[in-house]
Design an enzyme around this catalytic site. Structure first.
Site, PDB file in Angstrom:
ATOM      1  N   HIS A  66       0.842  -1.198   0.000  1.00 22.51           N
ATOM      2  CA  HIS A  66       0.000   0.000   0.000  1.00 22.51           C
ATOM      3  C   HIS A  66       0.887   1.262   0.000  1.00 22.51           C
ATOM      4  CE1 HIS A  66      -3.538   2.402   1.699  1.00 22.51           C
ATOM      5  NE2 HIS A  66      -2.510   3.188   1.942  1.00 22.51           N
ATOM      6  N   GLU A  67       1.877   1.284   0.910  1.00 24.53           N
ATOM      7  CA  GLU A  67       2.766   2.450   0.983  1.00 24.53           C
ATOM      8  C   GLU A  67       3.641   2.568  -0.267  1.00 24.53           C
ATOM      9  OE1 GLU A  67       2.472   4.815   3.107  1.00 24.53           O
ATOM     10  OE2 GLU A  67       0.969   3.698   4.233  1.00 24.53           O
ATOM     11  N   HIS A  70       1.694   4.287  -3.012  1.00 25.14           N
ATOM     12  CA  HIS A  70       1.768   5.746  -2.861  1.00 25.14           C
ATOM     13  C   HIS A  70       3.117   6.265  -3.375  1.00 25.14           C
ATOM     14  CE1 HIS A  70      -1.788   6.429  -0.471  1.00 25.14           C
ATOM     15  NE2 HIS A  70      -1.393   5.677   0.535  1.00 25.14           N
TER      16      HIS A  70
HETATM   17 ZN   LIG Z   1      -2.354   5.196   2.330  1.00 20.15          ZN
END
Ligand SMILES: [Zn+2]
Length: 377
Positions: A66-67, A70
């Protein structure tokens, strides 16, 4: 945050904060003792432990993905990402730049929840295929747990409260409509505070209805979200006022130095006791070599203070305690936070130009405030 590096992915450093071990043990415990035995009764306790370990590790791998999502989108938009740190409340990617446009922020924020949804779908597929192929419950159970938790993660993150992803999306929309990033941040921050309080209330309700651990945990998360909303807003205000300011503008220039050949005894006598600081740059002929501190003296046995040199005991500049004069103050502050002694050296090549401490940044801000007061008054 204090932690250690576990490796790097796509050139982005992956770090683990010490607080992460708390949540690792907590999740491992909950999965092994509670979640899996309740959802799939009748297995051996060793099976639950293996499922718990696999579930916990894959959960953190999902968080990391998830990170990373980003970070990769940020990098594609020209915003450098230095590191991703896993800590007690999840993951955080470190960037120094504020997003330049609402479009960039929207894309970067959306990448996280989208990746979580994608991961949820993948695990759901594995669980579904596993059931069709009659694979053991250890496989299907872990996969369906991960499908659920990643889905929950995506939904949780979509709440329109800054600094959650949803809050960033919300901020980008308001910013896009009004053209006023500060106002957008203020509104999204209020969303974050509301969300924090909601989680805390939910947590207390849980506690009183008998779900003690889950309730306490929700209260903690709510408290953290509220704090994070406030500190992100403060950070935003700070960054706005520091826009365009360079490391050389805030540094204390030409600091007093100590030569590498001096003994620790002399450093104590002539610098620490006779001067005003606990740490001094080490330099020879204008070349920066490192930083000498009182703590580094203390780490050496007292009998050796008269014979050991500053050069042996100092923190060398190779340990990342320097910043270039044209670096942004945001960059300098990031380094300052990571510096073990709360000080960094400003160097050009290996020439020492100045030193920056938190106090230097605070003094600069104070002067700036006075400058605005005088010019508006
Ligand atoms: Zn996030």
């Amino acid at each position: 945050m204090r932690g250690f590096r576990i490796g790097s992915v796509f050139g982005i450093e992956i770090r683990i904060d010490y607080s992460w071990f708390v949540i690792f043990v907590l999740i491992l415990w909950t999965l092994t003792r509670n979640v899996f035995p309740t959802a799939h009764p009748g297995e051996a306790s060793g099976t639950y432990l293996v499922m718990g370990l696999a579930g916990t590790l894959l959960f953190f791998a999902s968080l990391l993905a998830h990170e990373l999502a980003h970070s990769l989108v940020a990098r594609a938009r020209g915003i450098p990402v230095h590191s991703i740190t896993l800590f007690i409340f999840g993951g955080v990617a470190r960037t120094t730049a504020e997003f330049e446009s609402p479009g960039d922020e929207f894309r970067i924020a959306a990448a996280g929840p989208l990746s979580s949804l994608l991961i949820a779908a993948l695990f759901w597929l594995v669980a579904w295929a596993g059931a069709a192929l009659a694979l053991p419950v250890a496989v299907t159970g872990v996969a369906s747990y991960l499908a659920l938790i990643n889905f929950v993660l995506a939904v949780f993150n979509l709440f329109p409260g800054f600094p959650l992803d949803g809050g960033r999306l919300f901020r980008a929309l308001v910013w896009h409509r009004t053209g006023d990033v500060s106002r957008a941040t203020r509104i999204a921050t209020n969303g974050g505070k509301v969300f924090g309080y909601m989680l805390m209330v939910l947590g207390f309700l849980n506690m009183f209805s008998g779900n003690g651990l889950g309730g306490v945990w929700l209260v903690f998360i709510g408290w953290f979200v509220r704090m994070a909303a406030e500190s992100s807003y403060a950070q935003h205000v700070l960054r706005r006022s520091l826009e365009g300011v360079r490391a050389r503008d805030v540094m204390s220039p030409d600091p007093r130095t100590i030569e590498p050949g001096a003994t620790l005894q002399r450093f104590l006598q002539d610098h620490v006791l006779a001067g005003r600081h606990h740490s001094y740059p080490v330099s020879a002929h204008g070349r920066a070599l490192g930083l000498m501190t009182l703590d580094r003296v203390r780490a050496v046995p007292k009998e050796e203070w008269g014979t050991r040199s500053v050069h042996e005991a100092m923190i060398p500049i190779s340990s990342g305690i320097t910043v270039a004069p044209h670096a942004s103050v945001a960059d300098a502050m990031l380094k300052l936070n990571e510096s073990p002694v709360g000080r960094i050296l400003v160097t050009e090549g290996d020439r020492l130009l100045g030193i920056i401490s938190q106090a230097d940044v605070a003094r600069w801000l104070e002067r700036q405030r006075i400058r605005e007061e005088v010019s508006s008054g």
